[in-house]
Scaffold this motif. Structure first.
Motif, mmCIF file in Angstrom:
data_model
loop_
_atom_site.group_PDB
_atom_site.id
_atom_site.type_symbol
_atom_site.label_atom_id
_atom_site.label_comp_id
_atom_site.label_asym_id
_atom_site.label_seq_id
_atom_site.Cartn_x
_atom_site.Cartn_y
_atom_site.Cartn_z
ATOM 1 N N GLU A 1 42.365 45.270 32.763
ATOM 2 C CA GLU A 1 41.719 45.854 33.942
ATOM 3 C C GLU A 1 40.219 45.580 33.865
ATOM 4 O OE1 GLU A 1 42.871 49.795 36.273
ATOM 5 O OE2 GLU A 1 41.603 50.253 34.558
ATOM 6 N N LYS A 2 39.660 45.022 34.926
ATOM 7 C CA LYS A 2 38.241 44.667 34.954
ATOM 8 C C LYS A 2 37.537 45.324 36.131
ATOM 9 C CE LYS A 2 37.203 40.360 34.348
ATOM 10 N NZ LYS A 2 37.176 38.877 34.468
ATOM 11 N N LYS A 3 36.312 45.746 35.874
ATOM 12 C CA LYS A 3 35.495 46.284 36.958
ATOM 13 C C LYS A 3 34.978 45.146 37.829
ATOM 14 C CE LYS A 3 33.740 50.500 34.750
ATOM 15 N NZ LYS A 3 32.512 51.219 34.318
ATOM 16 N N ILE B 1 45.891 39.076 35.157
ATOM 17 C CA ILE B 1 46.864 38.563 34.203
ATOM 18 C C ILE B 1 46.179 37.459 33.405
ATOM 19 C CG2 ILE B 1 49.087 37.412 33.896
ATOM 20 C CD1 ILE B 1 49.909 38.580 36.631
ATOM 21 N N ILE B 2 46.101 37.641 32.091
ATOM 22 C CA ILE B 2 45.512 36.629 31.218
ATOM 23 C C ILE B 2 46.633 35.781 30.651
ATOM 24 C CG2 ILE B 2 44.014 36.195 29.239
ATOM 25 C CD1 ILE B 2 42.608 37.689 31.462
ATOM 26 N N ALA B 3 46.536 34.465 30.844
ATOM 27 C CA ALA B 3 47.588 33.552 30.389
ATOM 28 C C ALA B 3 47.119 32.765 29.171
ATOM 29 C CB ALA B 3 47.959 32.586 31.519
ATOM 30 N N PHE B 4 48.019 32.635 28.194
ATOM 31 C CA PHE B 4 47.758 31.841 27.000
ATOM 32 C C PHE B 4 48.576 30.565 27.077
ATOM 33 C CE2 PHE B 4 47.324 36.293 26.072
ATOM 34 C CZ PHE B 4 46.094 36.354 25.459
ATOM 35 N N ILE B 5 47.989 29.464 26.648
ATOM 36 C CA ILE B 5 48.612 28.163 26.850
ATOM 37 C C ILE B 5 49.449 27.777 25.639
ATOM 38 C CG2 ILE B 5 48.149 25.754 27.485
ATOM 39 C CD1 ILE B 5 45.280 27.202 28.265
ATOM 40 N N TYR B 6 50.691 28.277 25.576
ATOM 41 C CA TYR B 6 51.607 27.923 24.503
ATOM 42 C C TYR B 6 52.869 27.283 25.087
ATOM 43 C CZ TYR B 6 48.403 31.011 22.147
ATOM 44 O OH TYR B 6 47.266 31.592 21.691
ATOM 45 N N ASP B 7 53.516 27.970 25.992
ATOM 46 C CA ASP B 7 54.681 27.422 26.687
ATOM 47 C C ASP B 7 54.335 27.414 28.172
ATOM 48 O OD1 ASP B 7 57.067 26.834 27.892
ATOM 49 O OD2 ASP B 7 58.270 28.001 26.473
ATOM 50 N N ILE B 8 53.831 26.296 28.660
ATOM 51 C CA ILE B 8 53.300 26.220 30.016
ATOM 52 C C ILE B 8 54.353 26.545 31.060
ATOM 53 C CG2 ILE B 8 52.299 24.668 31.755
ATOM 54 C CD1 ILE B 8 50.837 23.239 29.553
ATOM 55 N N THR C 1 27.446 49.584 42.105
ATOM 56 C CA THR C 1 28.176 48.453 41.508
ATOM 57 C C THR C 1 29.244 48.959 40.544
ATOM 58 O OG1 THR C 1 26.529 48.314 39.749
ATOM 59 C CG2 THR C 1 26.198 46.905 41.666
ATOM 60 N N GLY C 2 30.234 48.124 40.320
ATOM 61 C CA GLY C 2 31.277 48.449 39.353
ATOM 62 C C GLY C 2 32.132 49.645 39.704
ATOM 63 N N ARG C 3 32.302 49.913 40.983
ATOM 64 C CA ARG C 3 33.070 51.095 41.400
ATOM 65 C C ARG C 3 34.555 50.796 41.547
ATOM 66 N NH1 ARG C 3 29.738 53.746 46.360
ATOM 67 N NH2 ARG C 3 31.395 55.293 46.117
ATOM 68 N N GLU C 4 34.879 49.556 41.715
ATOM 69 C CA GLU C 4 36.280 49.181 41.941
ATOM 70 C C GLU C 4 36.827 48.423 40.739
ATOM 71 O OE1 GLU C 4 38.912 46.515 45.117
ATOM 72 O OE2 GLU C 4 36.816 46.980 45.543
#
Length: 202
Positions: A144-146, A81-88, A73-76
């Motif tokens: 980056e997430k596993k 992209i994390i988006a913040f809701i300020y200017d949609i 598990t967790g090999r890849e």
């Protein structure tokens, strides 16, 4: 006699006014000492916390290894992209161009959430994505997430799987060893300005 009485009255008034201002100044000095010395660390922590934003990127769950210590598990790893809701409108446009997905789809997802949301980045790199990674575009950040499982994972029937909601083991080793594999949540801390925009490089 009247002149003496008048002079004494004026002096008395002046003394009262001076005492009043002295009392006010002492109160201000005491308050300033309390804030700057006694409560200094507490207020400093609160000020720093107001400038920090914790972005959750999932749960740290233990990996499952074979006898040669090769992880199932967790090999890849994949980039999100994390988006913040300020200017949609601006945020939707940036993500759409960077990830090559529909702007309407991005905008719909952003409008339906009040917390920062993530989009899987699976297309080829372009100038917008490069700017995101360098932190030069407002309202977005790249992490980056596993991946718990991948398409090439072995022994999937034996490993089992976890629930998408609470991340608890539902089948196989994931379920039988859930207590050992369960970990805490992980995240990224970003420094933001007064408008909650991420400050690049911090």
């Amino acid at each position: 006699m009247e002149v003496k009485d008048l002079s004494f009255t004026n002096i008395k008034r002046i003394l009262i006014i001076c005492f009043f201002f002295f009392f006010i100044i002492m109160l201000l000095v005491t308050r300033l000492f309390f804030v700057q010395v006694i409560k200094c660390q507490e207020y400093s922590k609160k000020a720093v916390q107001q400038r920090l934003m914790n972005i959750s990127i999932g749960t740290d769950r233990g990996n499952i290894y074979d006898r040669n210590l090769i992880s199932f598990t967790g090999r890849e790893k994949k980039k999100y992209i994390i988006a913040f809701i300020y200017d949609i409108d601006a945020t939707s446009s940036i993500i759409s161009k960077a990830a090559c997905i529909s702007k309407e789809y991005v905008e719909k997802r952003i409008r339906s959430n009040t917390e920062p949301i993530e989009f899987l980045y699976s297309s080829e790199k372009n100038e917008y994505f490069d700017l995101m990674e360098k932190g030069r575009l407002k309202g977005v950040i790249v992490v980056e997430k596993k991946q718990r499982y991948s398409e090439t994972s072995l022994c999937r029937h034996l490993i089992g799987y976890i629930s998408k909601m609470d991340k608890k083991g539902e089948m196989g080793i994931e379920k039988s060893m859930n207590n050992y594999l369960t970990g805490g949540s992980s995240g990224v801390i970003a420094v933001v300005d007064s408008s909650k925009n991420i400050i690049p490089g911090l």
